[in-house]
Design an enzyme around this catalytic site. Structure first.
Site, mmCIF file in Angstrom:
data_model
loop_
_atom_site.group_PDB
_atom_site.id
_atom_site.type_symbol
_atom_site.label_atom_id
_atom_site.label_comp_id
_atom_site.label_asym_id
_atom_site.label_seq_id
_atom_site.Cartn_x
_atom_site.Cartn_y
_atom_site.Cartn_z
ATOM 1 N N LEU A 334 -25.769 11.048 27.534
ATOM 2 C CA LEU A 334 -27.136 11.169 27.026
ATOM 3 C C LEU A 334 -27.268 12.173 25.887
ATOM 4 O O LEU A 334 -28.286 12.206 25.209
ATOM 5 C CB LEU A 334 -28.073 11.570 28.172
ATOM 6 C CG LEU A 334 -28.032 10.653 29.410
ATOM 7 C CD1 LEU A 334 -29.013 11.167 30.460
ATOM 8 C CD2 LEU A 334 -28.333 9.208 29.036
ATOM 9 N N ASP A 335 -26.260 12.999 25.680
ATOM 10 C CA ASP A 335 -26.301 14.065 24.680
ATOM 11 C C ASP A 335 -25.675 13.562 23.382
ATOM 12 O O ASP A 335 -24.505 13.161 23.364
ATOM 13 C CB ASP A 335 -25.519 15.266 25.221
ATOM 14 C CG ASP A 335 -25.515 16.453 24.274
ATOM 15 O OD1 ASP A 335 -26.074 16.342 23.171
ATOM 16 O OD2 ASP A 335 -24.938 17.489 24.643
#
Length: 411
Positions: A334-335
């Site tokens: 997600l980063d």
């Protein structure tokens, strides 16, 4: 290999694995590799170990190149007989179970393994060979630090002295981990991405480099002498014999993957002269490197999941209109801060289009790098925006799968 004498529980688990996988495919939910293995393990808690028994097994692991090297190794080893493999990249235990069930009785298995699951899979399969490709940063929001993975590999190999390791001597992290093994075959597979190996994992001193050679400043870790190495358009084996290698896959990195594949096959007794031609039969891997013609556009797909992978993709991509696609869904991590570890200057000056769920994150990064770009809301609109001719597509995992779907799941 004779048909293994499975217990009733294992036979039942195998049958249900096949059924669950077939149902998943029929309903369009996926290829069924994961759900099939999950169902099988519910029936037989020792499913993977039971399926592995009686086979000679090699495990392929690393941050990048696992799927391609697994496919090349399977091709090289096939001169010895049928080979079971998880060819579509389902690289955790449930995927291994499904692959072994699907293959039936085979004398050999070559399994791609996620680097975080390697110790568990090695223990359960009793594999003879482990090939370690590389280690670099990947999915920073959930994956472990590179040094942590290397330390776990080292502990794993210390506890498994019977395992033969085939390792990339150009990666200091891999070298440190593999040095704990009793027997190692070293492959000069190269390392273009250096940002995760400036510090010696043994003592913390800096790694000093001079051309291909590297060493810790205090001498605690030194590049081993390779038995296999890439040279020009081929591979040199441990006897010094040069083998010209013709691949349908682009880039020097795939020559290096081929060298590792040949080393694994040779360990099992495959004659290298017979294995080399088999490598040319590998074209694309689950869409990676595939070339598709659509509406007058010649589209090539390149998968890049992390900074080291993007560096290699830029090396492979031709100077042509290029679509960059970025998502940040669960399989991607997600980063997206890793985008700032990538130098996008190689695409500066060509026509660049961007798309994906996190295209705006990519847009900011490209502005910082001085790369002009156009945003398009979909792959279809990217095709419409460029004239007939070549289009290079570089995408991270789920963005790549989205585009494959639009191209009818090209393999």
């Amino acid at each position: 290999m004779t048909e293994p004498k499975y217990t009733l529980r294992t036979r039942l688990a195998s049958g249900l694995t096949k059924s669950a996988a077939a149902l998943s495919r029929a309903t369009g939910r996926g290829d069924g590799a994961v759900i099939g293995g999950r169902v099988g393990q519910m029936i037989d808690p020792n499913f993977l170990a039971n399926l592995a028994a009686g086979r000679r097994i090699a495990l392929i692991s690393g941050t990048n190149g696992k799927t391609t090297t697994t496919r090349l190794t399977t091709a090289a080893l096939s001169v010895m007989g049928p080979v079971a493999t998880n060819s579509l990249g389902a690289n955790m235990p449930h995927g291994h179970m499904s692959a072994l069930v699907k293959a039936g009785a085979t004398p050999f298995a070559v399994l791609e393994v996620d680097e975080h699951y390697l110790a568990d899979v090695l223990k359960k399969t009793n594999a003879e060979v482990v090939a370690l490709l590389n280690l670099s940063r990947d999915q920073l929001d959930r994956a472990q630090e590179v040094a942590t993975v290397a330390a776990k590999w080292r502990t794993m190999l210390t506890a498994a002295p019977q395992v033969h390791v085939i390792a990339n001597c150009d990666d200091p992290m891999v070298t440190w981990a593999a040095s704990a093994a009793t027997e190692v075959t070293w492959v000069a597979a190269g390392q273009r991405w250096l940002d995760d190996s400036w510090v010696c994992p043994e003592c913390g001193s800096r790694i000093e480099r001079n051309g291909e050679q590297w060493a810790c400043a205090t001498g605690d870790l030194v590049r081993p002498l390779p038995q296999w190495q890439v040279e020009n358009d081929g591979v040199v084996d441990p006897t010094g014999l040069y083998h010209e290698v013709h691949l349908q896959l682009p880039g020097r990195v795939n020559k290096a993957n081929a060298a590792t594949a040949l080393a694994v096959a040779a360990y099992f007794g495959a004659p290298t002269l017979r294995s080399v031609p088999k490598l040319a039969e590998v074209t694309s891997i689950a869409g990676r490197y595939a070339t598709v013609v659509r509406d007058g556009r010649v589209i090539r797909l390149l998968l890049s999941k992390n900074p080291a992978g993007w560096l290699e993709a830029f090396d492979m991509a031709e100077d042509a209109p290029t679509l960059l696609a970025i998502n940040a869904r669960d399989p991607d991590g997600l980063d997206t801060s890793w985008l700032y570890d990538v130098d996008f200057s190689p695409v500066r000056g060509r026509r660049v289009l961007i798309t994906g769920d996190r295209a705006m994150d990519l847009a900011v990064r490209l502005e910082v790098n001085g790369v002009a770009f156009e945003h398009v809301s979909s792959f279809e609109k990217a095709l419409a925006a460029i004239p007939p001719g070549r289009l290079e597509v570089i995408a991270n995992y789920t963005a790549f799968q989205d585009i494959r779907t639009e191209l009818d799941r090209v393999n």
